[in-house]
Design a protein around this motif. Sequence first.
Motif, PDB file in Angstrom:
ATOM      1  N   VAL A  53       0.837  -1.208   0.000  1.00  0.00           N
ATOM      2  CA  VAL A  53       0.000   0.000   0.000  1.00  0.00           C
ATOM      3  C   VAL A  53       0.869   1.253   0.000  1.00  0.00           C
ATOM      4  O   VAL A  53       0.611   2.204  -0.743  1.00  0.00           O
ATOM      5  CB  VAL A  53      -0.948  -0.012   1.218  1.00  0.00           C
ATOM      6  CG1 VAL A  53      -1.725   1.301   1.299  1.00  0.00           C
ATOM      7  CG2 VAL A  53      -1.914  -1.188   1.137  1.00  0.00           C
ATOM      8  N   ARG A  54       1.904   1.274   0.817  1.00  0.00           N
ATOM      9  CA  ARG A  54       2.758   2.467   0.910  1.00  0.00           C
ATOM     10  C   ARG A  54       3.411   2.781  -0.426  1.00  0.00           C
ATOM     11  O   ARG A  54       3.499   3.942  -0.830  1.00  0.00           O
ATOM     12  CB  ARG A  54       3.830   2.252   1.987  1.00  0.00           C
ATOM     13  CG  ARG A  54       4.719   3.462   2.218  1.00  0.00           C
ATOM     14  CD  ARG A  54       5.749   3.182   3.302  1.00  0.00           C
ATOM     15  NE  ARG A  54       5.105   2.875   4.575  1.00  0.00           N
ATOM     16  CZ  ARG A  54       5.786   2.556   5.677  1.00  0.00           C
ATOM     17  NH1 ARG A  54       7.110   2.504   5.654  1.00  0.00           N
ATOM     18  NH2 ARG A  54       5.141   2.290   6.791  1.00  0.00           N
ATOM     19  N   PHE A  55       3.843   1.759  -1.129  1.00  0.00           N
ATOM     20  CA  PHE A  55       4.482   1.968  -2.432  1.00  0.00           C
ATOM     21  C   PHE A  55       3.474   2.522  -3.443  1.00  0.00           C
ATOM     22  O   PHE A  55       3.795   3.437  -4.211  1.00  0.00           O
ATOM     23  CB  PHE A  55       5.065   0.655  -2.942  1.00  0.00           C
ATOM     24  CG  PHE A  55       5.713   0.755  -4.288  1.00  0.00           C
ATOM     25  CD1 PHE A  55       6.984   1.279  -4.432  1.00  0.00           C
ATOM     26  CD2 PHE A  55       5.046   0.332  -5.431  1.00  0.00           C
ATOM     27  CE1 PHE A  55       7.591   1.377  -5.676  1.00  0.00           C
ATOM     28  CE2 PHE A  55       5.641   0.424  -6.682  1.00  0.00           C
ATOM     29  CZ  PHE A  55       6.912   0.948  -6.808  1.00  0.00           C
ATOM     30  N   VAL A  56       2.263   1.998  -3.453  1.00  0.00           N
ATOM     31  CA  VAL A  56       1.242   2.473  -4.399  1.00  0.00           C
ATOM     32  C   VAL A  56       0.876   3.926  -4.111  1.00  0.00           C
ATOM     33  O   VAL A  56       0.722   4.736  -5.039  1.00  0.00           O
ATOM     34  CB  VAL A  56      -0.016   1.576  -4.336  1.00  0.00           C
ATOM     35  CG1 VAL A  56      -1.120   2.137  -5.216  1.00  0.00           C
ATOM     36  CG2 VAL A  56       0.327   0.156  -4.784  1.00  0.00           C
ATOM     37  N   LEU A  57       0.745   4.297  -2.840  1.00  0.00           N
ATOM     38  CA  LEU A  57       0.424   5.680  -2.489  1.00  0.00           C
ATOM     39  C   LEU A  57       1.542   6.628  -2.908  1.00  0.00           C
ATOM     40  O   LEU A  57       1.280   7.718  -3.450  1.00  0.00           O
ATOM     41  CB  LEU A  57       0.164   5.788  -0.989  1.00  0.00           C
ATOM     42  CG  LEU A  57      -1.087   5.087  -0.467  1.00  0.00           C
ATOM     43  CD1 LEU A  57      -1.183   5.221   1.052  1.00  0.00           C
ATOM     44  CD2 LEU A  57      -2.345   5.659  -1.120  1.00  0.00           C
ATOM     45  N   ALA A  58       2.785   6.250  -2.656  1.00  0.00           N
ATOM     46  CA  ALA A  58       3.912   7.091  -3.068  1.00  0.00           C
ATOM     47  C   ALA A  58       3.972   7.213  -4.583  1.00  0.00           C
ATOM     48  O   ALA A  58       4.216   8.306  -5.129  1.00  0.00           O
ATOM     49  CB  ALA A  58       5.216   6.514  -2.529  1.00  0.00           C
ATOM     50  N   LEU A  59       3.729   6.118  -5.283  1.00  0.00           N
ATOM     51  CA  LEU A  59       3.737   6.148  -6.746  1.00  0.00           C
ATOM     52  C   LEU A  59       2.641   7.058  -7.277  1.00  0.00           C
ATOM     53  O   LEU A  59       2.859   7.838  -8.226  1.00  0.00           O
ATOM     54  CB  LEU A  59       3.560   4.723  -7.278  1.00  0.00           C
ATOM     55  CG  LEU A  59       3.589   4.547  -8.803  1.00  0.00           C
ATOM     56  CD1 LEU A  59       4.954   4.921  -9.362  1.00  0.00           C
ATOM     57  CD2 LEU A  59       3.239   3.102  -9.173  1.00  0.00           C
ATOM     58  N   ALA A  60       1.450   6.999  -6.677  1.00  0.00           N
ATOM     59  CA  ALA A  60       0.337   7.848  -7.111  1.00  0.00           C
ATOM     60  C   ALA A  60       0.654   9.324  -6.904  1.00  0.00           C
ATOM     61  O   ALA A  60       0.355  10.166  -7.775  1.00  0.00           O
ATOM     62  CB  ALA A  60      -0.935   7.468  -6.353  1.00  0.00           C
ATOM     63  N   ALA A  61       1.268   9.668  -5.766  1.00  0.00           N
ATOM     64  CA  ALA A  61       1.610  11.069  -5.500  1.00  0.00           C
ATOM     65  C   ALA A  61       2.659  11.574  -6.493  1.00  0.00           C
ATOM     66  O   ALA A  61       2.533  12.691  -7.037  1.00  0.00           O
ATOM     67  CB  ALA A  61       2.122  11.212  -4.067  1.00  0.00           C
ATOM     68  N   LEU A  62       3.684  10.782  -6.727  1.00  0.00           N
ATOM     69  CA  LEU A  62       4.708  11.165  -7.704  1.00  0.00           C
ATOM     70  C   LEU A  62       4.120  11.332  -9.093  1.00  0.00           C
ATOM     71  O   LEU A  62       4.425  12.287  -9.810  1.00  0.00           O
ATOM     72  CB  LEU A  62       5.810  10.105  -7.748  1.00  0.00           C
ATOM     73  CG  LEU A  62       6.913  10.166  -6.686  1.00  0.00           C
ATOM     74  CD1 LEU A  62       7.810   8.949  -6.823  1.00  0.00           C
ATOM     75  CD2 LEU A  62       7.724  11.445  -6.822  1.00  0.00           C
ATOM     76  N   LEU A  63       3.262  10.421  -9.454  1.00  0.00           N
ATOM     77  CA  LEU A  63       2.666  10.446 -10.784  1.00  0.00           C
ATOM     78  C   LEU A  63       1.781  11.675 -10.976  1.00  0.00           C
ATOM     79  O   LEU A  63       1.840  12.345 -12.010  1.00  0.00           O
ATOM     80  CB  LEU A  63       1.855   9.169 -11.001  1.00  0.00           C
ATOM     81  CG  LEU A  63       1.248   8.949 -12.381  1.00  0.00           C
ATOM     82  CD1 LEU A  63       2.332   8.951 -13.446  1.00  0.00           C
ATOM     83  CD2 LEU A  63       0.484   7.629 -12.404  1.00  0.00           C
ATOM     84  N   ALA A  64       0.966  11.987  -9.973  1.00  0.00           N
ATOM     85  CA  ALA A  64       0.092  13.161 -10.072  1.00  0.00           C
ATOM     86  C   ALA A  64       0.911  14.439 -10.222  1.00  0.00           C
ATOM     87  O   ALA A  64       0.604  15.305 -11.059  1.00  0.00           O
ATOM     88  CB  ALA A  64      -0.803  13.238  -8.839  1.00  0.00           C
ATOM     89  N   ALA A  65       1.966  14.583  -9.422  1.00  0.00           N
ATOM     90  CA  ALA A  65       2.797  15.783  -9.498  1.00  0.00           C
ATOM     91  C   ALA A  65       3.507  15.879 -10.838  1.00  0.00           C
ATOM     92  O   ALA A  65       3.572  16.967 -11.450  1.00  0.00           O
ATOM     93  CB  ALA A  65       3.810  15.781  -8.358  1.00  0.00           C
ATOM     94  N   ALA A  66       4.038  14.772 -11.326  1.00  0.00           N
ATOM     95  CA  ALA A  66       4.782  14.792 -12.591  1.00  0.00           C
ATOM     96  C   ALA A  66       3.882  15.091 -13.778  1.00  0.00           C
ATOM     97  O   ALA A  66       4.219  15.903 -14.651  1.00  0.00           O
ATOM     98  CB  ALA A  66       5.489  13.451 -12.788  1.00  0.00           C
ATOM     99  N   VAL A  67       2.706  14.455 -13.837  1.00  0.00           N
ATOM    100  CA  VAL A  67       1.794  14.687 -14.964  1.00  0.00           C
ATOM    101  C   VAL A  67       1.246  16.101 -14.935  1.00  0.00           C
ATOM    102  O   VAL A  67       1.150  16.774 -15.982  1.00  0.00           O
ATOM    103  CB  VAL A  67       0.654  13.651 -14.949  1.00  0.00           C
ATOM    104  CG1 VAL A  67      -0.391  13.990 -16.005  1.00  0.00           C
ATOM    105  CG2 VAL A  67       1.202  12.258 -15.199  1.00  0.00           C
ATOM    106  N   LEU A  68       0.883  16.586 -13.749  1.00  0.00           N
ATOM    107  CA  LEU A  68       0.337  17.940 -13.637  1.00  0.00           C
ATOM    108  C   LEU A  68       1.355  18.982 -14.079  1.00  0.00           C
ATOM    109  O   LEU A  68       1.049  19.881 -14.877  1.00  0.00           O
ATOM    110  CB  LEU A  68      -0.093  18.197 -12.196  1.00  0.00           C
ATOM    111  CG  LEU A  68      -0.783  19.528 -11.911  1.00  0.00           C
ATOM    112  CD1 LEU A  68      -2.098  19.631 -12.682  1.00  0.00           C
ATOM    113  CD2 LEU A  68      -1.028  19.695 -10.414  1.00  0.00           C
ATOM    114  N   THR A  69       2.590  18.850 -13.616  1.00  0.00           N
ATOM    115  CA  THR A  69       3.636  19.804 -13.995  1.00  0.00           C
ATOM    116  C   THR A  69       3.977  19.675 -15.485  1.00  0.00           C
ATOM    117  O   THR A  69       4.088  20.685 -16.199  1.00  0.00           O
ATOM    118  CB  THR A  69       4.893  19.560 -13.151  1.00  0.00           C
ATOM    119  OG1 THR A  69       4.559  19.649 -11.768  1.00  0.00           O
ATOM    120  CG2 THR A  69       5.962  20.584 -13.481  1.00  0.00           C
ATOM    121  N   GLY A  70       4.132  18.458 -15.950  1.00  0.00           N
ATOM    122  CA  GLY A  70       4.511  18.263 -17.342  1.00  0.00           C
ATOM    123  C   GLY A  70       3.453  18.721 -18.326  1.00  0.00           C
ATOM    124  O   GLY A  70       3.772  19.365 -19.342  1.00  0.00           O
TER     125      GLY A  70
END
Length: 351
Positions: free
Chosen positions: A324-341
């Motif tokens: 669960v911790r890995f999926v949550l961290a991955l989701a946060a990174l992904l949201a920030a990267a896609v939003l900025t990009g």
Amino acid sequence: MQTILRKGPFVAAAACLVLLALIVARKRPPDFGTLAAFPWSGFKTIFISILLEAVPFVLLGVLVSALLQVFVSERTVRRWTPRHPALGVLFACTLGIVFPLCECGMIPIVRRLMRKGMPVYIAVTFILAGPILNPVVYASTFAAFRSHPEMAYSRMGLAFLVAAAIGLLVRAFVRRSPLKREHPGLASGADEGGGGRHDHGRSARGAAHVHGAPGSGKLAATFGHASDEFFEMGKYLLIGAMLTAVIQSAVERESLAAIGQGAWSSHLFMMGFAYLLSLCSTSDAFVASSFASTFTSGSLLTFLVFGPMLDLKNTLMLLSVFRVRFVLALAALLAAAVLTGSRLFELYVLN
């Protein structure tokens, strides 16, 4: 709490099967007050369409996963996998061309490859890039945005950049395997031996595999692994499809489209919209193009990149494989990267 987490998916899957039986029988559910006002017709249509769209890709994914399990050894996977991080990321991104699957079909394949020795960062990069960086998705995006072909190029470019960046971050910071403990039905006692020589002595499949002819034994093992993985992944797909159908039926899309041209709000909205809709990457471009007159091009790009990488049904399937911790961290990174990009692409590429 552990009992709820263990039994919850099976209860929800049973509820989905009951709803599916009602749909096939064309009967309305019993009248329970406010439930009677729920748009059941729309729910049935969306639920069935999601399943029909996703199940073929899941079947293809578990079949490829089973073939990898039986016929590809751990030694082979490690020999094919580049050791240099940059080459590893490139290798993961180009795997989508070899396996042009939807995000639903990626997860069983990735789990099997990781258990055969594929590094975590390459597996994560493949999960993120594979559903977008393939010829089927490029063709559908180009067809949906014929008057704006830059959307197809931008989608491919942003997906590559986001997947590569997150893959390199995972390599730098993830030291332990994020995989959950293997399900007993999927355990194989001799993955390291390769070539499909696995101990399945508890089942008839195992006996046929060990004592039968080599060809028939491997075929039986392939279908055995495929059926195990399909039923494990299928319950999460049913839950995700049911929740997505409920959300799409209960919320009017016309009222959601009122956000329009906000600089950041449109991006956030389309990100959440893509997450809840849980569309297949081969068909989401046609949904995005229907919003072209009301939403900014950057927010449409957010929809096209974020949705295939992370959506509702795919989150449940990721949670069945990763911690669960890995999926949550991955989701946060992904949201920030896609939003900025996507915002940068909107400012400097799409305009």
